[in-house]
Design a protein around this motif. Structure first.
Motif, PDB file in Angstrom:
ATOM      1  N   UNK A 183     -20.581  11.864 -23.207  1.00  0.00           N
ATOM      2  CA  UNK A 183     -19.140  12.175 -23.293  1.00  0.00           C
ATOM      3  C   UNK A 183     -18.183  11.090 -23.610  1.00  0.00           C
ATOM      4  N   UNK A 184     -18.526  10.040 -22.605  1.00  0.00           N
ATOM      5  CA  UNK A 184     -17.809   8.844 -22.571  1.00  0.00           C
ATOM      6  C   UNK A 184     -18.105   8.187 -23.807  1.00  0.00           C
ATOM      7  N   UNK A 185     -19.276   8.038 -24.237  1.00  0.00           N
ATOM      8  CA  UNK A 185     -19.682   7.450 -25.639  1.00  0.00           C
ATOM      9  C   UNK A 185     -18.720   8.127 -26.989  1.00  0.00           C
ATOM     10  N   UNK A 186     -18.779   9.377 -26.860  1.00  0.00           N
ATOM     11  CA  UNK A 186     -18.136  10.124 -27.915  1.00  0.00           C
ATOM     12  C   UNK A 186     -16.640   9.827 -28.041  1.00  0.00           C
ATOM     13  N   UNK A 187     -16.013   9.540 -27.053  1.00  0.00           N
ATOM     14  CA  UNK A 187     -14.698   9.163 -27.002  1.00  0.00           C
ATOM     15  C   UNK A 187     -14.248   7.597 -27.272  1.00  0.00           C
ATOM     16  N   UNK A 188     -15.325   6.701 -27.136  1.00  0.00           N
ATOM     17  CA  UNK A 188     -15.114   5.575 -27.637  1.00  0.00           C
ATOM     18  C   UNK A 188     -14.904   5.272 -29.110  1.00  0.00           C
ATOM     19  N   UNK A 189     -13.724   4.441 -29.234  1.00  0.00           N
ATOM     20  CA  UNK A 189     -13.276   4.107 -30.612  1.00  0.00           C
ATOM     21  C   UNK A 189     -14.241   3.833 -31.798  1.00  0.00           C
ATOM     22  N   UNK A 190     -15.285   3.048 -31.315  1.00  0.00           N
ATOM     23  CA  UNK A 190     -16.510   2.465 -32.215  1.00  0.00           C
ATOM     24  C   UNK A 190     -17.480   3.228 -32.133  1.00  0.00           C
ATOM     25  N   UNK A 191     -17.384   4.607 -31.626  1.00  0.00           N
ATOM     26  CA  UNK A 191     -18.648   5.228 -31.405  1.00  0.00           C
ATOM     27  C   UNK A 191     -19.392   5.567 -32.700  1.00  0.00           C
ATOM     28  N   UNK A 192     -20.609   5.282 -32.770  1.00  0.00           N
ATOM     29  CA  UNK A 192     -21.462   5.552 -34.070  1.00  0.00           C
ATOM     30  C   UNK A 192     -20.875   4.399 -35.249  1.00  0.00           C
ATOM     31  N   UNK A 193     -20.204   3.391 -34.833  1.00  0.00           N
ATOM     32  CA  UNK A 193     -19.995   2.239 -35.808  1.00  0.00           C
ATOM     33  C   UNK A 193     -21.257   1.384 -35.572  1.00  0.00           C
ATOM     34  N   UNK A 194     -21.562   0.450 -36.667  1.00  0.00           N
ATOM     35  CA  UNK A 194     -22.167  -0.701 -36.708  1.00  0.00           C
ATOM     36  C   UNK A 194     -21.541  -1.777 -36.873  1.00  0.00           C
ATOM     37  N   UNK A 195     -21.651  -2.854 -35.860  1.00  0.00           N
ATOM     38  CA  UNK A 195     -20.915  -4.028 -35.997  1.00  0.00           C
ATOM     39  C   UNK A 195     -21.943  -5.310 -35.778  1.00  0.00           C
ATOM     40  N   UNK A 196     -21.661  -6.051 -37.070  1.00  0.00           N
ATOM     41  CA  UNK A 196     -22.263  -7.515 -37.133  1.00  0.00           C
ATOM     42  C   UNK A 196     -21.688  -8.438 -36.611  1.00  0.00           C
ATOM     43  N   UNK A 197     -21.906  -9.516 -35.757  1.00  0.00           N
ATOM     44  CA  UNK A 197     -21.235 -10.689 -35.303  1.00  0.00           C
ATOM     45  C   UNK A 197     -22.151 -11.814 -35.365  1.00  0.00           C
ATOM     46  N   UNK A 198     -21.472 -12.810 -35.843  1.00  0.00           N
ATOM     47  CA  UNK A 198     -22.514 -13.995 -35.799  1.00  0.00           C
ATOM     48  C   UNK A 198     -21.786 -14.890 -34.756  1.00  0.00           C
ATOM     49  N   UNK A 199     -22.501 -15.850 -34.072  1.00  0.00           N
ATOM     50  CA  UNK A 199     -22.095 -16.832 -32.839  1.00  0.00           C
ATOM     51  C   UNK A 199     -22.658 -17.929 -33.007  1.00  0.00           C
ATOM     52  N   UNK A 200     -21.971 -18.905 -32.394  1.00  0.00           N
ATOM     53  CA  UNK A 200     -22.819 -20.144 -32.002  1.00  0.00           C
ATOM     54  C   UNK A 200     -22.810 -21.243 -33.078  1.00  0.00           C
ATOM     55  N   UNK A 201     -23.438 -22.197 -32.907  1.00  0.00           N
ATOM     56  CA  UNK A 201     -23.592 -23.258 -33.815  1.00  0.00           C
ATOM     57  C   UNK A 201     -24.781 -22.978 -34.776  1.00  0.00           C
ATOM     58  N   UNK A 232     -18.453   1.275 -27.868  1.00  0.00           N
ATOM     59  CA  UNK A 232     -19.222   2.550 -28.275  1.00  0.00           C
ATOM     60  C   UNK A 232     -19.953   2.060 -29.264  1.00  0.00           C
ATOM     61  N   UNK A 233     -19.908   0.757 -29.970  1.00  0.00           N
ATOM     62  CA  UNK A 233     -20.556   0.167 -30.977  1.00  0.00           C
ATOM     63  C   UNK A 233     -21.913  -0.025 -30.928  1.00  0.00           C
ATOM     64  N   UNK A 234     -22.760  -0.041 -32.102  1.00  0.00           N
ATOM     65  CA  UNK A 234     -24.026  -0.478 -32.091  1.00  0.00           C
ATOM     66  C   UNK A 234     -24.164  -1.979 -32.579  1.00  0.00           C
ATOM     67  N   UNK A 235     -24.467  -3.032 -31.853  1.00  0.00           N
ATOM     68  CA  UNK A 235     -24.138  -4.259 -32.147  1.00  0.00           C
ATOM     69  C   UNK A 235     -24.947  -4.977 -32.577  1.00  0.00           C
ATOM     70  N   UNK A 236     -25.084  -5.723 -33.859  1.00  0.00           N
ATOM     71  CA  UNK A 236     -26.065  -6.809 -34.121  1.00  0.00           C
ATOM     72  C   UNK A 236     -25.592  -8.148 -33.953  1.00  0.00           C
ATOM     73  N   UNK A 237     -25.964  -8.919 -33.073  1.00  0.00           N
ATOM     74  CA  UNK A 237     -25.411 -10.167 -32.714  1.00  0.00           C
ATOM     75  C   UNK A 237     -26.490 -11.314 -33.400  1.00  0.00           C
ATOM     76  N   UNK A 238     -25.931 -12.155 -34.460  1.00  0.00           N
ATOM     77  CA  UNK A 238     -26.714 -13.124 -34.967  1.00  0.00           C
ATOM     78  C   UNK A 238     -26.281 -14.530 -34.561  1.00  0.00           C
ATOM     79  N   UNK A 239     -27.021 -15.134 -33.586  1.00  0.00           N
ATOM     80  CA  UNK A 239     -26.575 -15.996 -32.890  1.00  0.00           C
ATOM     81  C   UNK A 239     -27.586 -17.502 -33.246  1.00  0.00           C
TER      82      UNK A 239
END
Length: 404
Positions: A183-201, A232-239
């Motif tokens: 129920x908490x997850x369903x109410x989050x703004x990025x629920x079911x969104x896939x997010x890719x983030x790059x980080x670091x050097x 709520x997102x599913x996150x792919x962190x490429x570091x």
């Protein structure tokens, strides 16, 4: 890691036979990483002991407005403080009597006073015999509580304490915890969104022991990943190489070293993403030739020929279909103009501008100072903040746009 990790859960226990299940509830919340405090009605201690729930929750259990310390001293248990402490409140079991009092504002024990003081979302899981559960007053009270914004966790059917079989069994603890998490997850703004983030050097090899790199720690990208997961997102962190750590299963970490490896990893995942944020400090150049042996010091100078690496951000801008694409710009002069040019040239939806002129911003700091520029060239400047707060500001801006 559960969405409940780090959250404060206030468990209200009323006097039903299902109170024996609250020991399992407390254990499950603790296992999920939550902090738990328990408030009991005076009659409920006949069904489960405060000592049991105190031991499991590792917190005092409250059942009266005052605790007697000795013959002359009493300590007040503040229902207001308990209500403010909680991120979520669960009343389980919620008997017909307690449901009626909750629905009609009766306040004759500490649990009810705490319920009326709570600012957080309240869940309630009824327990009673099937005829009591089917009674019009019970149905009316449940509907009234739902209209107040409280969340109903329906009882299941099964064998009841009366010996009858039917609706009225409090839902099993595992199902209650799963219900709340979902129920908490369903109410989050990025629920079911896939997010890719790059980080670091990135490290660009010269030989087996030397490389060209930069001072990026990856902290900003990791904070972005944590924030996305909390929304709520599913996150792919490429570091690239970083000492930062991932603490939730909602973040899939992909480790790379070079710009080439980062480029390949980003393009592997990008097509399936809803949001991509490229915060990594990717090397612009790499050695043209890499020695397979350590280069010996043989003269007073050495020349290394460099060639351009892939412009990952520009390539994503060209491929962009449905994705919301965010880039970072680290500038030292003409900051706004250069950032706007990059925003347009690389087909971005948002650019995050850092300036090395700002004290406390940049690499290897706990803080950052950013300016956000959207594709309509609206400029929003922020003060110096922790990188956790900066990540929240960035996602607030993204959410405003994608939910507009």
């Amino acid at each position: 890691m559960s969405i409940l990790s780090g959250k404060n859960i206030l468990l209200g226990v009323s006097a039903g036979i299902a109170a024996y299940k609250t020991a399992s509830l407390v254990r499950l919340f603790i296992k999920a990483g939550a902090q738990v405090k328990v408030v009991m009605t005076p009659a409920s201690i006949d069904f489960v002991t405060p000592l049991t729930l105190s031991t499991l929750s590792q917190n005092p259990v409250y059942s009266t407005f005052f605790d007697k310390k000795d013959e002359e001293t009493e300590e007040w248990n503040s229902h207001v403080e308990l209500g403010l402490w909680a991120d979520y409140m669960l009343v389980a079991p919620a008997t017909a009597n307690t449901l009626s009092k909750m629905a009609n504002g009766v306040c004759d024990n500490l649990l009810l006073a705490t319920y009326l003081s709570a600012k957080c979302k309240v869940y309630f899981a009824p327990t009673m015999d099937l005829d009591m559960y089917q009674h019009p007053t019970t149905k009316s009270n449940i509907e009234k509580l739902q209209k107040f914004g409280n969340v109903f966790i329906a009882p299941s059917s099964g064998f009841l304490a009366s010996g009858l079989t039917g609706e009225g069994r409090m839902e099993e603890p595992e199902n209650i915890v799963s219900f709340i998490e979902n129920e908490i997850m369903n109410g989050l703004p990025l629920f079911k969104k896939k997010v890719l983030i790059t980080a670091g050097p990135t490290y660009e090899a010269i030989d087996p022991v030397r490389f060209i790199g930069n001072h990026s720690s990856g902290k900003m990208g990791f904070e972005l990943a944590k924030t996305a997961a909390s929304l709520g997102a599913e996150v792919y962190l490429i570091s690239g190489p970083s000492h930062e750590v991932v603490t939730t299963s909602a973040i899939k970490r992909i480790d790379v070293v070079s710009a080439e490896e980062m480029n390949n990893a980003v393009h592997t995942y990008y097509k399936d993403m809803d949001i991509a944020i490229l915060s990594a400090a990717v090397a612009d150049y790499k050695p043209k030739n890499i020695s397979d042996q350590k280069i010996k010091k043989s003269s007073d100078s050495m020349t290394i020929e460099l060639v351009k690496t892939h412009d990952i951000l520009a390539s994503l801008g060209k491929e962009k279909k449905h994705q919301f694409l965010v880039g970072f710009a680290l500038e030292t002069n003409n900051e706004i103009e250069n950032a706007k040019l990059k925003l347009q040239k690389k087909n971005l939806d948002l650019i995050v501008l850092n300036s090395l002129q700002d004290k406390g911003a940049g690499f290897k700091t706990e803080t950052n100072k950013v300016t956000l520029i959207d594709k309509l060239n609206n400029v929003t400047e922020f003060s110096l903040k922790s990188k956790e707060e900066v990540a929240a500001d960035i996602f607030n801006e993204i959410a405003k746009t994608i939910h507009a």
